[in-house]
Scaffold this motif. Structure first.
Motif, PDB file in Angstrom:
ATOM      1  N   LYS A 103       1.177   4.006  -3.133  1.00 48.28           N
ATOM      2  CA  LYS A 103       0.972   5.438  -2.910  1.00 48.28           C
ATOM      3  C   LYS A 103       2.152   6.243  -3.430  1.00 48.28           C
ATOM      4  N   ARG A 104       3.355   5.739  -3.194  1.00 48.61           N
ATOM      5  CA  ARG A 104       4.537   6.443  -3.678  1.00 48.61           C
ATOM      6  C   ARG A 104       4.618   6.409  -5.201  1.00 48.61           C
ATOM      7  N   SER A 106       0.834  -1.206   0.000  1.00 44.40           N
ATOM      8  CA  SER A 106       0.000   0.000   0.000  1.00 44.40           C
ATOM      9  C   SER A 106       0.870   1.258   0.000  1.00 44.40           C
ATOM     10  N   LYS A 107       1.910   1.254   0.799  1.00 44.51           N
ATOM     11  CA  LYS A 107       2.797   2.416   0.837  1.00 44.51           C
ATOM     12  C   LYS A 107       3.534   2.603  -0.489  1.00 44.51           C
ATOM     13  N   ARG A 138      -6.355   7.264  -9.635  1.00 41.31           N
ATOM     14  CA  ARG A 138      -6.998   6.933  -8.358  1.00 41.31           C
ATOM     15  C   ARG A 138      -7.151   5.418  -8.267  1.00 41.31           C
ATOM     16  N   CYS A 174       2.053   6.253  -7.296  1.00 46.93           N
ATOM     17  CA  CYS A 174       1.040   7.173  -7.822  1.00 46.93           C
ATOM     18  C   CYS A 174       1.489   8.621  -7.659  1.00 46.93           C
ATOM     19  N   ALA A 175       2.215   8.910  -6.594  1.00 46.39           N
ATOM     20  CA  ALA A 175       2.698  10.274  -6.398  1.00 46.39           C
ATOM     21  C   ALA A 175       3.751  10.646  -7.431  1.00 46.39           C
ATOM     22  N   SER A 216       2.945  -2.787  -8.089  1.00 44.25           N
ATOM     23  CA  SER A 216       2.511  -1.381  -8.022  1.00 44.25           C
ATOM     24  C   SER A 216       2.564  -0.718  -9.393  1.00 44.25           C
ATOM     25  N   TRP A 240      -0.662   0.777 -11.496  1.00 44.22           N
ATOM     26  CA  TRP A 240      -0.720   2.159 -11.992  1.00 44.22           C
ATOM     27  C   TRP A 240      -0.992   2.185 -13.492  1.00 44.22           C
TER      28      TRP A 240
END
Length: 543
Positions: A54-55, A50-51, A169, A57-58, A91, A95
């Motif tokens: 998030k990174r 999850s972390k 998202r 996607c950022a 990940s 994305w």
């Protein structure tokens, strides 16, 4: 079809086979310690995933190999180098998938805006055509659609801005399950039950294989005897029961499907990816093995057409199939393979699978190829296009087009059956026009779907959809020759049977038209009226 412009019809082609294989089995007889270790490892790796997502996607469009390597180094300290590689790759794939879904949503919004704008420009109540919708029915509907147009434009502007920035998202665990949290009564779930499902969906227990390593995977290893072991993350290394920080499960895995292929891969140390997941509703653990396969060599289209084929029309509740010979003539009786798309997703999937199995077995018995439509309803099921036709939108939205096509190609490759994909344009319309009535008689009622399957098959064979029947016995051009082969496209008068127009030989009036005058008396003695007086003139009449 006169006066109507037709779109270009694509040529039929042989569908490519599957590019990968996935098999699944249940992990039985797990001990309480095994269950505890799997839960702890899944929860720990799930939080790291999850972390990392998030990174990722950022980063957006600024992603590069250097940033990827930096994320992997950050995860290695709290897991391992192999787990870090699996997490970062998952990940990145997530994305990229969200990026493609975002682009598809933008295209959908653009299509909806175009349709609403066109309909708002027309007068209220103006009728549409088969090619384009007309104006809205009432002023109230026109006003509501004008408000929806502004809403769609705002959404499109936001989506385009996010797409330009590379912002997506993503919800780990699924957006549908997340929204279920606000409707627990409708889903018949308690908060505790929902929490268990939510946590299980966010666990991470999957690892990509690597060729050259022992049994094709160093992170999650399965031996030919079915022994399952996994590399523990660094914070959980104290739970290891085997050397090198590994944990061996007491349960064994037995693959019943494609077990020989799987055994051949792991004994030769070829890459096999594994995924362990927990089904909360059933309370069971499952193991999925997957690997890539080289593309299946497709046969030429001419070979796939040899001897005829089986054409299939896909519908909301059944598959309509008919066997055609090489000339495009229907052989035997039509077949229908029904399925029920109500109920759970597993039930629907099983229904589609069973229908395809019956279809494939029929094709295998006759050693024939299968022709199907290359359907795509992605741009055809919006309410802006079909308006009030809610029932029709539900029908096309419920048709398992993509799943059915993927399953059919995959299952057909296993049986050595060739799949021919054809353009679906006008198949239902022309099939009903040219084939439904001629094939209907007292003992068989041909449906529109059966006629459409013939149109699909004839297009796959390279023939026109219009039928060609045998001539009458004493036709001047054929001289009692039985026409069995398909005529060429340029042959004059090749389509349809010869017209039969009853009535007088002049064909100037209808046979059922009322007569406007009495029938004149015959000029022959045989047909003279009985009340006519005959007068015999004397012979040798002279002046």
């Amino acid at each position: 079809m006169r006066g109507e412009s037709l779109r270009t019809i694509a040529a039929p082609f042989v569908a490519l086979g599957p590019a990968g294989v996935a098999i699944r089995t249940r992990i039985k007889d797990l001990t309480p310690d095994d269950d505890t270790v799997l839960r702890l490892v899944g929860a720990h790796l799930g939080s790291l995933a999850s972390k990392d997502l998030k990174r990722r996607c950022a980063e957006g469009l600024e992603h590069s190999t250097d940033t990827w390597a930096g994320r992997k180094r950050a995860l290695t300290d709290t897991s391992s180098s192999r787990w870090a590689g699996s997490i970062t790759k998952a990940s990145h794939d997530q994305w990229a998938l969200s990026r493609r879904a975002q682009l598809a949503h933008i295209h959908s919004l653009e299509a909806g805006i175009k349709t609403i704008t066109s309909r708002l420009s027309l007068p209220v109540g103006e009728k549409g055509s088969k090619r384009a919708p007309g104006g809205y029915r009432t002023r109230q509907e026109w006003f509501q659609k004008s408000r929806r147009l502004r809403l769609l434009k705002d959404r499109l502007e936001r989506e385009r801005a996010d797409h330009d920035r590379g912002r997506v998202r993503v919800v780990r665990g699924g957006k549908r399950l997340l929204n279920t949290r606000h409707h627990l009564d409708a889903a018949q779930l308690t908060e505790h039950a929902w929490r268990r499902r939510w946590e299980a969906e966010r666990w991470f227990l999957q690892a990509d294989g690597e060729s050259g390593k022992r049994f094709g995977n160093e992170t999650i290893r399965v031996t030919p005897d079915g022994e399952i072991s996994l590399k523990l993350p660094a914070p959980l290394a104290h739970l290891a029961n085997a050397p090198h920080g590994r944990y061996v499960l007491a349960a064994t895995a037995v693959f019943h499907h494609r077990s020989e292929e799987w055994a051949d891969r792991i004994t030769t140390n070829r890459a096999v990816a594994y995924r362990i997941h927990y089904d909360v509703q059933r309370g069971r653990w499952y193991l999925t093995a997957s690997w890539t396969i080289p593309p299946v060599t497709t046969v030429p289209l001419s070979h796939a057409r040899a001897g005829g084929l089986i054409s299939v029309d896909t519908n909301a509740d059944h598959l309509a199939a008919w066997r055609l010979d090489q000339h495009g003539n229907p052989v035997g009786e039509p077949r229908r393979f029904f399925y029920d798309l109500s109920g759970t997703a597993d039930h629907r999937d099983a229904q589609v699978r069973h229908a395809l199995i019956r279809l494939l077995h029929w094709a295998k018995r006759h050693s024939l190829s299968i022709a199907v439509e290359d359907l795509d309803f992605s741009a055809e099921k919006t309410r802006e296009k079909h308006g009030r036709q809610k029932r029709f939108r539900q029908v096309i939205s419920g048709m398992p087009v993509s799943r059915l096509r993927a399953r059919l190609v995959s299952m057909a490759a296993e049986l050595g059956i060739t799949i021919i994909a054809v353009d679906p344009a006008y198949t239902s319309r022309w099939g009903a026009q040219h084939w439904q009535k001629p094939l209907t008689h007292t003992t068989r009622k041909t449906t529109r779907h059966d006629a459409a399957s013939i149109a699909i098959g004839r297009r796959a064979l390279g023939h026109r959809i219009r039928r060609r029947t045998a001539p009458p016995p004493h036709d001047q051009s054929d001289r009692m020759g039985h026409r069995t082969a398909q005529a060429a496209h340029g042959t004059p008068g090749r389509e349809e049977s010869r017209p039969r127009i009853p009535g007088p030989r002049t064909r100037s009036v209808s046979p059922d038209a009322a007569r406007t005058r009495e029938t004149s008396a015959s000029t022959t003695v045989r047909d003279a009226p009985v009340d006519q007086d005959w007068v015999q003139d004397s012979l040798l009449l002279t002046d």
